[in-house]
Scaffold this motif. Structure first.
Motif, PDB file in Angstrom:
ATOM      1  N   GLU A  34       0.837  -1.209   0.000  1.00 14.97           N
ATOM      2  CA  GLU A  34       0.000   0.000   0.000  1.00 14.97           C
ATOM      3  C   GLU A  34       0.867   1.252   0.000  1.00 14.97           C
ATOM      4  N   LEU A  35       0.527   2.147  -0.914  1.00 14.07           N
ATOM      5  CA  LEU A  35       1.238   3.430  -1.003  1.00 14.07           C
ATOM      6  C   LEU A  35       0.315   4.557  -0.568  1.00 14.07           C
ATOM      7  N   ASP A  36       0.894   5.573  -0.004  1.00 14.81           N
ATOM      8  CA  ASP A  36       0.152   6.797   0.302  1.00 14.81           C
ATOM      9  C   ASP A  36       1.106   7.962   0.058  1.00 14.81           C
ATOM     10  N   HIS A  37       0.730   8.844  -0.866  1.00 15.42           N
ATOM     11  CA  HIS A  37       1.622   9.946  -1.253  1.00 15.42           C
ATOM     12  C   HIS A  37       3.022   9.431  -1.581  1.00 15.42           C
ATOM     13  N   GLY A  38       3.090   8.305  -2.273  1.00 16.53           N
ATOM     14  CA  GLY A  38       4.384   7.783  -2.714  1.00 16.53           C
ATOM     15  C   GLY A  38       5.177   7.057  -1.657  1.00 16.53           C
ATOM     16  N   VAL A  39       4.609   6.963  -0.451  1.00 13.74           N
ATOM     17  CA  VAL A  39       5.326   6.302   0.656  1.00 13.74           C
ATOM     18  C   VAL A  39       4.720   4.922   0.882  1.00 13.74           C
ATOM     19  N   LEU A  40       5.578   3.943   1.116  1.00 13.88           N
ATOM     20  CA  LEU A  40       5.096   2.601   1.441  1.00 13.88           C
ATOM     21  C   LEU A  40       4.535   2.630   2.863  1.00 13.88           C
ATOM     22  N   VAL A  41       3.234   2.402   2.987  1.00 16.13           N
ATOM     23  CA  VAL A  41       2.641   2.460   4.330  1.00 16.13           C
ATOM     24  C   VAL A  41       2.228   1.083   4.827  1.00 16.13           C
ATOM     25  N   ARG A  42       2.203   0.072   3.928  1.00 19.89           N
ATOM     26  CA  ARG A  42       1.829  -1.270   4.377  1.00 19.89           C
ATOM     27  C   ARG A  42       2.358  -2.271   3.375  1.00 19.89           C
ATOM     28  N   ASP A  43       2.809  -3.398   3.886  1.00 22.39           N
ATOM     29  CA  ASP A  43       3.252  -4.495   3.019  1.00 22.39           C
ATOM     30  C   ASP A  43       2.917  -5.788   3.756  1.00 22.39           C
ATOM     31  N   GLU A  44       1.830  -6.419   3.317  1.00 19.54           N
ATOM     32  CA  GLU A  44       1.351  -7.617   4.008  1.00 19.54           C
ATOM     33  C   GLU A  44       1.409  -8.806   3.067  1.00 19.54           C
ATOM     34  N   ALA A  45       1.827  -9.951   3.581  1.00 25.44           N
ATOM     35  CA  ALA A  45       1.987 -11.133   2.729  1.00 25.44           C
ATOM     36  C   ALA A  45       0.645 -11.631   2.200  1.00 25.44           C
ATOM     37  N   GLN A  46      -0.385 -11.587   3.015  1.00 23.54           N
ATOM     38  CA  GLN A  46      -1.719 -12.016   2.583  1.00 23.54           C
ATOM     39  C   GLN A  46      -2.702 -11.007   3.129  1.00 23.54           C
ATOM     40  N   GLY A  47      -2.851  -9.934   2.403  1.00 23.94           N
ATOM     41  CA  GLY A  47      -3.590  -8.819   2.984  1.00 23.94           C
ATOM     42  C   GLY A  47      -4.953  -8.605   2.362  1.00 23.94           C
ATOM     43  N   SER A  48      -5.699  -7.709   3.005  1.00 30.83           N
ATOM     44  CA  SER A  48      -6.969  -7.237   2.476  1.00 30.83           C
ATOM     45  C   SER A  48      -6.774  -5.787   2.033  1.00 30.83           C
ATOM     46  N   TYR A  49      -7.839  -5.238   1.438  1.00 27.61           N
ATOM     47  CA  TYR A  49      -7.726  -3.866   0.928  1.00 27.61           C
ATOM     48  C   TYR A  49      -7.562  -2.874   2.081  1.00 27.61           C
ATOM     49  N   ILE A  50      -8.335  -3.119   3.134  1.00 30.77           N
ATOM     50  CA  ILE A  50      -8.223  -2.301   4.345  1.00 30.77           C
ATOM     51  C   ILE A  50      -7.352  -3.087   5.320  1.00 30.77           C
ATOM     52  N   PRO A  51      -6.377  -2.436   5.950  1.00 29.15           N
ATOM     53  CA  PRO A  51      -5.509  -3.200   6.839  1.00 29.15           C
ATOM     54  C   PRO A  51      -6.265  -3.868   7.974  1.00 29.15           C
ATOM     55  N   ALA A  52      -5.783  -5.051   8.355  1.00 32.58           N
ATOM     56  CA  ALA A  52      -6.360  -5.735   9.514  1.00 32.58           C
ATOM     57  C   ALA A  52      -6.073  -4.896  10.741  1.00 32.58           C
ATOM     58  N   PRO A  53      -7.002  -4.878  11.739  1.00 35.93           N
ATOM     59  CA  PRO A  53      -6.741  -4.056  12.929  1.00 35.93           C
ATOM     60  C   PRO A  53      -5.477  -4.501  13.629  1.00 35.93           C
ATOM     61  N   SER A  54      -4.716  -3.529  14.082  1.00 39.05           N
ATOM     62  CA  SER A  54      -3.467  -3.863  14.748  1.00 39.05           C
ATOM     63  C   SER A  54      -3.756  -4.354  16.156  1.00 39.05           C
ATOM     64  N   PHE A  55      -2.990  -5.357  16.606  1.00 36.18           N
ATOM     65  CA  PHE A  55      -3.209  -5.889  17.952  1.00 36.18           C
ATOM     66  C   PHE A  55      -2.703  -4.914  19.019  1.00 36.18           C
ATOM     67  N   ASP A  56      -1.965  -3.888  18.567  1.00 38.46           N
ATOM     68  CA  ASP A  56      -1.485  -2.903  19.533  1.00 38.46           C
ATOM     69  C   ASP A  56      -2.600  -1.947  19.939  1.00 38.46           C
ATOM     70  N   GLU A  57      -3.630  -1.869  19.064  1.00 36.36           N
ATOM     71  CA  GLU A  57      -4.707  -0.932  19.379  1.00 36.36           C
ATOM     72  C   GLU A  57      -5.524  -1.471  20.539  1.00 36.36           C
ATOM     73  N   PRO A  58      -5.914  -0.590  21.471  1.00 32.82           N
ATOM     74  CA  PRO A  58      -6.741  -1.102  22.566  1.00 32.82           C
ATOM     75  C   PRO A  58      -8.067  -1.615  22.030  1.00 32.82           C
ATOM     76  N   ALA A  59      -8.497  -2.746  22.535  1.00 33.55           N
ATOM     77  CA  ALA A  59      -9.780  -3.289  22.104  1.00 33.55           C
ATOM     78  C   ALA A  59     -10.890  -2.373  22.598  1.00 33.55           C
ATOM     79  N   PRO A  60     -11.972  -2.205  21.804  1.00 35.77           N
ATOM     80  CA  PRO A  60     -13.062  -1.352  22.270  1.00 35.77           C
ATOM     81  C   PRO A  60     -13.709  -1.938  23.523  1.00 35.77           C
ATOM     82  N   ALA A  61     -14.117  -1.039  24.414  1.00 35.24           N
ATOM     83  CA  ALA A  61     -14.740  -1.523  25.647  1.00 35.24           C
ATOM     84  C   ALA A  61     -16.042  -2.232  25.315  1.00 35.24           C
ATOM     85  N   PRO A  62     -16.280  -3.382  25.927  1.00 35.63           N
ATOM     86  CA  PRO A  62     -17.520  -4.103  25.611  1.00 35.63           C
ATOM     87  C   PRO A  62     -18.729  -3.386  26.189  1.00 35.63           C
TER      88      PRO A  62
END
Ligand SMILES: Nc1ncnc2c1ncn2[C@@H]1O[C@H](COP(=O)(O)OP(=O)(O)OP(=O)(O)O)[C@@H](O)[C@H]1O
Length: 263
Positions: A211-239
């Motif tokens: 994935e490029l954004d303004h000419g910069v490589l912002v994502r490179d996934e071996a088996q990816g989707s169009y929208i990036p998978a949520p990062s596990f570093d992000e806090p999970a939403p409160a239930p």
């Protein structure tokens, strides 16, 4: 197979680089999507691989050859190793299907005997057997793109670049076309790089996503989707509090999960 080393490309009369310090490698036999918003540099990346444009700085290597070092007389040889497919098909309107595909071999000086063998074989590969005598205007968009793909691969290039090849096609036909590219990748080991905006296709195929954004490589996934998978570093939403579920239990027994290391 294709290697970008700190590549920056700034077009003449342009302030911002179209590619900005891009480094990546696409290995032989890989199938990679290049995604990103309009103007993010997808087509520029493909243009650099066929040396349609020079880099401003950094190097592009194809099969180990630094394209900046390639003398102009060797550029046609490079391009013979790289099939190209575009959104707008680019067929010769006054030639029929067979002639369109054969023409790609004639300009390479292939003997007629080889052409008579390779063209029907390739039309069969792309699912156009029996349609060799049709003129481009007698074909659907999907069929026209199949002719363009046949023309791009008839001399079995090791690399196939596709710039928005489904941009003019309906969703079902688009999926058929990308599956054909995947078949070619599987059968011949052709390295395929496809620039696309088509999220359905990317999500369906689950291949490498650059994935490029303004000419910069912002994502490179071996088996990816169009929208990036949520990062596990992000806090999970409160239930949401929900009576009767586990979270509502005043004394949940976490011990077992904690010991097993589950979360
Ligand atoms: N020949 C050119 N001269 C000057 N600027 C250009 C040229 N070609 C592209 N650009 C600029 O370079 C940037 C990247 O363009 P590029 O066509 O590579 O993006 P893209 O991601 O393929 O866009 P799209 O999805 O709309 O096809 C854009 O800002 C564009 O305006």
């Amino acid at each position: 197979m294709i290697r970008f080393e700190n590549v920056t490309k700034t077009y003449a009369r342009s302030q911002r680089p179209a590619l900005d310090d891009l480094s990546l490698e696409i290995e032989r036999g890989q199938f990679a999507f290049v995604v990103g918003p309009s103007g993010s540099g997808k087509s520029t990346l493909l243009r650099l691989v066929i040396r349609e444009e020079p880099t401003t700085s950094g190097s592009v290597l194809v099969a180990g050859h630094d394209l900046a070092m390639l003398p102009p007389r060797k550029v046609p040889r490079l391009r013979r190793q790289i099939g190209t497919v575009f959104q707008d098909f680019r067929l010769l309107p006054n030639k029929n299907v067979t002639q369109n595909v054969a023409f790609a071999l004639q300009v390479l000086g292939k003997p007629n005997r080889a052409i008579r063998m390779l063209v029907p074989e390739t039309l069969e590969l792309v699912g156009l057997e029996g349609k060799g005598k049709r003129m481009p205007h007698e074909l659907s968009g999907g069929e026209q793109q199949r002719v363009a793909i046949a023309r791009a691969v008839v001399n079995k290039p090791p690399i196939l670049l596709a710039d928005e090849p489904t941009g003019n096609l309906d969703p079902t036909t688009s999926l058929d076309i990308v599956r054909l590219l995947a078949d070619i990748n599987n059968q011949y080991g052709t390295t395929v790089v496809m620039a696309t905006h088509d999220n359905v296709i990317v999500d369906e195929m689950q291949r490498r996503v650059i994935e490029l954004d303004h000419g910069v490589l912002v994502r490179d996934e071996a088996q990816g989707s169009y929208i990036p998978a949520p990062s596990f570093d992000e806090p999970a939403p409160a239930p949401e509090p929900d009576e009767g579920d586990l979270w509502a239990d005043p004394n949940p027994d976490w011990t077992e999960d904690v010991v097993r290391g589950d979360d």
